[in-house]
Motif scaffolding. Structure first.
Motif, PDB file in Angstrom:
ATOM      1  N   HIS A 123       0.853  -1.199   0.000  1.00  0.00           N
ATOM      2  CA  HIS A 123       0.000   0.000   0.000  1.00  0.00           C
ATOM      3  C   HIS A 123       0.889   1.249   0.000  1.00  0.00           C
ATOM      4  N   PRO A 124       0.482   2.308  -0.730  1.00  0.00           N
ATOM      5  CA  PRO A 124       1.322   3.517  -0.809  1.00  0.00           C
ATOM      6  C   PRO A 124       1.435   4.214   0.546  1.00  0.00           C
ATOM      7  N   GLN A 125       2.661   4.435   0.975  1.00  0.00           N
ATOM      8  CA  GLN A 125       2.907   4.944   2.327  1.00  0.00           C
ATOM      9  C   GLN A 125       2.266   6.312   2.555  1.00  0.00           C
ATOM     10  N   HIS A 126       2.374   7.195   1.543  1.00  0.00           N
ATOM     11  CA  HIS A 126       1.914   8.559   1.777  1.00  0.00           C
ATOM     12  C   HIS A 126       0.393   8.667   1.930  1.00  0.00           C
ATOM     13  N   LEU A 127      -0.317   7.608   1.603  1.00  0.00           N
ATOM     14  CA  LEU A 127      -1.774   7.657   1.726  1.00  0.00           C
ATOM     15  C   LEU A 127      -2.285   6.955   2.990  1.00  0.00           C
ATOM     16  N   VAL A 128      -1.384   6.292   3.703  1.00  0.00           N
ATOM     17  CA  VAL A 128      -1.801   5.638   4.951  1.00  0.00           C
ATOM     18  C   VAL A 128      -2.275   6.707   5.923  1.00  0.00           C
ATOM     19  N   HIS A 129      -3.398   6.438   6.598  1.00  0.00           N
ATOM     20  CA  HIS A 129      -4.060   7.447   7.429  1.00  0.00           C
ATOM     21  C   HIS A 129      -4.049   7.006   8.893  1.00  0.00           C
ATOM     22  N   PRO A 130      -3.743   7.933   9.847  1.00  0.00           N
ATOM     23  CA  PRO A 130      -3.601   7.525  11.248  1.00  0.00           C
ATOM     24  C   PRO A 130      -4.914   7.426  12.022  1.00  0.00           C
ATOM     25  N   LEU A 131      -6.020   7.808  11.437  1.00  0.00           N
ATOM     26  CA  LEU A 131      -7.319   7.765  12.116  1.00  0.00           C
ATOM     27  C   LEU A 131      -7.351   8.692  13.339  1.00  0.00           C
ATOM     28  N   SER A 132      -6.569   9.755  13.292  1.00  0.00           N
ATOM     29  CA  SER A 132      -6.463  10.625  14.472  1.00  0.00           C
ATOM     30  C   SER A 132      -7.754  11.411  14.699  1.00  0.00           C
ATOM     31  N   GLY A 133      -8.550  11.562  13.678  1.00  0.00           N
ATOM     32  CA  GLY A 133      -9.797  12.322  13.833  1.00  0.00           C
ATOM     33  C   GLY A 133     -10.965  11.485  14.292  1.00  0.00           C
ATOM     34  N   TYR A 183     -13.730   8.043   3.346  1.00  0.00           N
ATOM     35  CA  TYR A 183     -14.472   7.167   2.427  1.00  0.00           C
ATOM     36  C   TYR A 183     -15.636   7.903   1.751  1.00  0.00           C
ATOM     37  N   SER A 184     -16.186   8.896   2.431  1.00  0.00           N
ATOM     38  CA  SER A 184     -17.304   9.733   2.001  1.00  0.00           C
ATOM     39  C   SER A 184     -18.641   8.992   1.869  1.00  0.00           C
ATOM     40  N   ASN A 185     -18.627   7.705   1.603  1.00  0.00           N
ATOM     41  CA  ASN A 185     -19.884   6.975   1.459  1.00  0.00           C
ATOM     42  C   ASN A 185     -19.669   5.514   1.871  1.00  0.00           C
ATOM     43  N   LEU A 186     -20.486   5.056   2.823  1.00  0.00           N
ATOM     44  CA  LEU A 186     -20.302   3.687   3.334  1.00  0.00           C
ATOM     45  C   LEU A 186     -21.461   2.769   2.948  1.00  0.00           C
ATOM     46  N   ASP A 187     -22.351   3.265   2.099  1.00  0.00           N
ATOM     47  CA  ASP A 187     -23.576   2.505   1.803  1.00  0.00           C
ATOM     48  C   ASP A 187     -23.306   1.130   1.198  1.00  0.00           C
ATOM     49  N   ASP A 188     -22.326   1.042   0.328  1.00  0.00           N
ATOM     50  CA  ASP A 188     -22.085  -0.223  -0.365  1.00  0.00           C
ATOM     51  C   ASP A 188     -20.805  -0.901   0.105  1.00  0.00           C
ATOM     52  N   VAL A 189     -20.464  -0.630   1.364  1.00  0.00           N
ATOM     53  CA  VAL A 189     -19.245  -1.227   1.913  1.00  0.00           C
ATOM     54  C   VAL A 189     -19.622  -2.454   2.732  1.00  0.00           C
ATOM     55  N   ALA A 190     -18.926  -3.554   2.499  1.00  0.00           N
ATOM     56  CA  ALA A 190     -19.189  -4.784   3.246  1.00  0.00           C
ATOM     57  C   ALA A 190     -18.123  -5.027   4.311  1.00  0.00           C
ATOM     58  N   ILE A 191     -16.884  -4.710   3.985  1.00  0.00           N
ATOM     59  CA  ILE A 191     -15.774  -5.008   4.908  1.00  0.00           C
ATOM     60  C   ILE A 191     -14.810  -3.828   4.941  1.00  0.00           C
ATOM     61  N   VAL A 192     -14.310  -3.505   6.113  1.00  0.00           N
ATOM     62  CA  VAL A 192     -13.209  -2.543   6.232  1.00  0.00           C
ATOM     63  C   VAL A 192     -12.076  -3.230   6.982  1.00  0.00           C
ATOM     64  N   THR A 193     -10.890  -3.215   6.374  1.00  0.00           N
ATOM     65  CA  THR A 193      -9.705  -3.716   7.072  1.00  0.00           C
ATOM     66  C   THR A 193      -8.991  -2.524   7.700  1.00  0.00           C
ATOM     67  N   LEU A 194      -8.748  -2.612   8.999  1.00  0.00           N
ATOM     68  CA  LEU A 194      -7.996  -1.551   9.665  1.00  0.00           C
ATOM     69  C   LEU A 194      -7.041  -2.160  10.693  1.00  0.00           C
ATOM     70  N   ALA A 195      -6.102  -1.307  11.141  1.00  0.00           N
ATOM     71  CA  ALA A 195      -5.135  -1.763  12.142  1.00  0.00           C
ATOM     72  C   ALA A 195      -5.680  -1.411  13.522  1.00  0.00           C
ATOM     73  N   PRO A 196      -5.885  -2.402  14.391  1.00  0.00           N
ATOM     74  CA  PRO A 196      -6.575  -2.136  15.658  1.00  0.00           C
ATOM     75  C   PRO A 196      -5.730  -1.339  16.656  1.00  0.00           C
ATOM     76  N   GLU A 197      -4.428  -1.213  16.407  1.00  0.00           N
ATOM     77  CA  GLU A 197      -3.606  -0.486  17.370  1.00  0.00           C
ATOM     78  C   GLU A 197      -3.680   1.022  17.174  1.00  0.00           C
ATOM     79  N   LEU A 198      -4.322   1.476  16.086  1.00  0.00           N
ATOM     80  CA  LEU A 198      -4.437   2.910  15.851  1.00  0.00           C
ATOM     81  C   LEU A 198      -5.272   3.558  16.951  1.00  0.00           C
ATOM     82  N   ILE A 199      -4.951   4.819  17.250  1.00  0.00           N
ATOM     83  CA  ILE A 199      -5.757   5.570  18.196  1.00  0.00           C
ATOM     84  C   ILE A 199      -7.164   5.680  17.607  1.00  0.00           C
TER      85      ILE A 199
END
Lengths: 281, 413
Positions: free
Chosen positions: B158-168, B177-193
């Motif tokens: 995955h491109p490093q400069h686009l990785v997001h820290p979820l700080s907000g 994402y702007s729209n979650l209506d047609d999303v089935a799965i989200v992969t995220l890192a659980p250690e993020l704040i």
């Protein structure tokens, strides 16, 4: 009475199936003339059903113009319970053949009014023009359908409480838990079966040899309900060697000497058109 | 096909009876017929006893084994298309892939987007909708958004400069994402704040959360599962390796501190997961295994050199390499080959191998009412396979859409 003695269970099953096949083929059923068949459940007829399915799959036999009436069904057991007779007939026979569902009849053990269901069942049989060939098996105590020892020999379709022996014998199908075994059933009466044009009873295994003896070598008795068919003009007992263990040597020898006659009844369908032509003459 | 008298009294939809077959029913392979009406698996007893109906058509399956259609919950593209990199080609790409994977036995899938910019998400996500499968292609069960809320350290390709820290916090989910209506799965890192709040928010919306691309230890992973996460993205890949004093995310397979069954995705291509690792995972937690292809755009392309976007790739030996090198570029495994590989590697039963691509992903997504089994009333998406699990035919909603001899049914596309 005919007594047809075959070597073993599989030969007896095959003979019975061929007999049914030939009876249906000779009858040449059409949409205006249905062949009406009475059918049993239980372990005895399974081999016959398998053979009939083979005949169907080989293209020899169609059930399109056959109506069926089963002998019995438990009361209060759901239709799709693996031990219900609806399940048995679906799994062992109906799903493999071309029978039309509306021509199939099994008493509904879950009907609101069971007595009414029994009356209706008798009416349905009448409406179909009566049963041409009723096939049955028996229990070791000589019961036919659920006509347990002591049943009236002129009985009609009705609710019947099962004998304790039957309940115990059935427990093996219900997790060996007696409390799960249905205690009542709807069953055609001995009189209902007696009205069929022809009755074929399959009896196999040494454990039923005493019942066969009671059925044919002693008098008619409501304690051995199958003995009632001594009074039926067209009854065939199809049995294996083991089932003859309690019979007299004389009885066995006599009927075995007639096997060449019996075997003509089940000759392969290739010869059937000839049989038919002869009849027409 | 044998034509029988029409059975129109019962229903105007024709009834099809698949005969001379074995079917995967109630976790066993049994000899029985499969009945279909109006795109659904039909209960033949109910038909017989209650409706007094019978088959309009009978199909001789020539002793095939019938199993549910495969479900791929992680696939990045294929047949030359990459879902994440070309917003203007996304619709076309989804169509091409949806059709192409019918030949791999896949009847529904989750198109997967890797870490992208908010702008890219805004362009791509609205173009992908949950759709029913048809003769045009496999159904879309919803998007799998893999990133951008992941670990920089374990970002993989995955491109490093686009990785997001979820700080907000959870607001970041909507802003990015702007729209979650047609999303089935989200992969995220659980250690993020804020990861826990994000998990809860997504699960509340009916979205499956997967942990992955992460440096989480077991404790953090367990907390995330107890907050609602239920999946592990490509087990062993992009996470800390198993360590006996802190087994990390891999330890979830044997955790006794979690309140639900955790499923785990594995790429069973024999390259991305060593067969021994596959065996360890499978034997530890057989009920959780979910086969994913994680396939790239080179999936389905013939061996040789291909220009894909800005990248040149060599396809050879069932893998894609950066052109002229021995550097693996990603998976080009087909789902049917993964099912076969799982069975070969673990010596599991046919039922277990198939369930890893059918029942388990359906359970993961909570769609067993419709997908993943041949139960009565579910969608008639199924496959004919042989003894070795080679896919011979693919059906969607009871309609044959691909055959190994005659190819795709819908020749127009």
């Amino acid at each position: 009475m005919r007594l047809v003695i075959l070597d073993d269970y599989s030969k007896a099953s095959e003979w019975a199936a061929k007999y049914v096949r030939n009876r249906i083929l000779e009858f040449s059923p059409t949409k205006d003339k249905y062949f009406v068949l009475g059918l049993p459940t239980g372990s005895t007829p399974i081999g016959m059903y398998k053979k009939l399915i083979e005949f169907h799959k080989a293209g020899v036999l169609s059930f399109k113009y056959v109506k069926t009436f089963n002998m019995d069904e438990y009361v209060g057991l759901e239709r799709d319970h693996p031990e219900s007779y609806h399940s048995f007939m679906w799994e062992k026979f109906f799903k493999h053949i071309d029978i039309v569902p509306e021509n199939v009849h099994i008493p509904d053990g879950n009907a609101e009014d069971l007595d009414e269901e029994c009356r209706k069942y008798e009416q349905e049989i009448k409406k179909a023009g009566g049963i041409e060939l009723f096939i049955g098996g028996i229990g070791p105590d000589g019961h036919i359908a659920f006509n347990e020892p002591g049943s009236s020999l002129v009985s009609r379709t009705r609710v019947k409480t099962l004998a304790h022996d039957t309940i115990i014998a059935n427990a093996r199908f219900f997790d060996n838990d007696i409390s799960k075994v249905p205690t009542m059933a709807l069953t055609v009466g001995v009189g209902t079966v007696m009205e069929a044009n022809e009755v074929m009873i399959i009896i196999t295994g040494a454990h039923k040899s005493y019942a066969l003896y009671k059925a044919i070598e002693e008098g008619v008795s409501h304690m051995w309900t199958v003995s009632a068919f001594q009074q039926h003009p067209r009854t065939i007992f199809v049995v294996d060697e083991d089932a003859t263990l309690e019979l007299r040597v004389k009885t066995v020898k006599y009927f075995k000497s007639l096997m060449y006659v019996h075997d003509k009844l089940v000759e392969d369908s290739k010869e059937l058109p000839e049989v038919k032509r002869q009849k027409k003459k | 096909m044998l034509k029988m008298p029409s059975n129109g009294l019962v229903s105007h939809h024709p009834i099809i009876q698949f005969r001379n077959c074995r079917i995967l029913h109630q976790r066993r392979i049994i000899r029985d017929d499969l009945w279909v009406r109006n795109g659904e698996i039909l209960n033949p007893r109910k038909l017989f006893w209650e409706e007094k109906g019978y088959a309009d058509h009978q199909i001789d399956c020539q002793n095939a084994i019938i199993v549910p259609g495969y479900i791929d919950v992680q696939i990045n593209g294929g047949f030359g298309y990459d879902f994440s990199s070309e917003p203007e080609l996304v619709s076309e790409g989804i169509q091409k892939v949806a059709q192409g994977i019918l030949s791999h036995g896949v009847t529904s899938f989750c198109p997967t987007l890797i870490t992208s910019s908010p702008d890219t998400y805004r362009k791509i996500i609205p173009q992908i909708h949950k759709t029913e499968g048809s003769n045009k292609g496999a159904g879309v069960l919803g998007l799998h958004l893999e990133g951008p809320f992941i670990s920089v350290e374990k970002r993989g390709a995955h491109p490093q400069h686009l990785v997001h820290p979820l700080s907000g916090g959870t607001q970041d989910l909507f802003d990015v994402y702007s729209n979650l209506d047609d999303v089935a799965i989200v992969t995220l890192a659980p250690e993020l704040i804020n990861a826990k709040a994000a998990v809860q928010e997504l699960v509340k919306r009916g979205i499956t959360v997967s942990v992955g691309h992460s440096t989480a230890n077991l404790c953090i992973a367990e907390e995330s599962v107890n907050a609602g996460a239920s999946f592990i993205t490509h087990l062993f890949n992009a996470m800390l390796p198993f360590h006996h004093r802190d087994p990390g995310i891999v330890g979830l397979l044997a955790s006794n501190a979690i309140n639900r069954c955790v499923y785990y995705g594995v790429i069973a291509d024999g390259i991305h997961t060593h067969p021994a690792a596959l065996r360890i995972a499978f034997q530890t937690h057989p009920d959780g295994v979910v086969l994913v292809t994680d396939a790239l755009s080179a999936l389905g392309l013939p061996p040789g050199r291909h220009q894909l976007g800005t990248q040149q790739l060599d396809v050879r030996d069932n893998a894609a390499y950066v052109a002229g090198t021995n550097t693996l570029s990603g998976s080009i495994a087909t789902m049917s080959s993964c099912v076969k590989f799982l069975q070969g590697a673990t010596r599991c039963t046919t039922v277990e191998a198939v369930e890893a691509a059918t029942l388990h992903p359906a359970q993961l997504l909570g769609i067993t009412e419709r997908k993943g089994t041949l139960d009565y009333g579910t969608d008639a998406d199924f496959l004919f396979v042989d003894e070795d699990l080679n896919v011979k035919r693919t059906y969607i909603a009871g309609e044959m859409v691909w055959d190994s001899k005659t190819g795709f049914r819908n020749k127009s596309s």
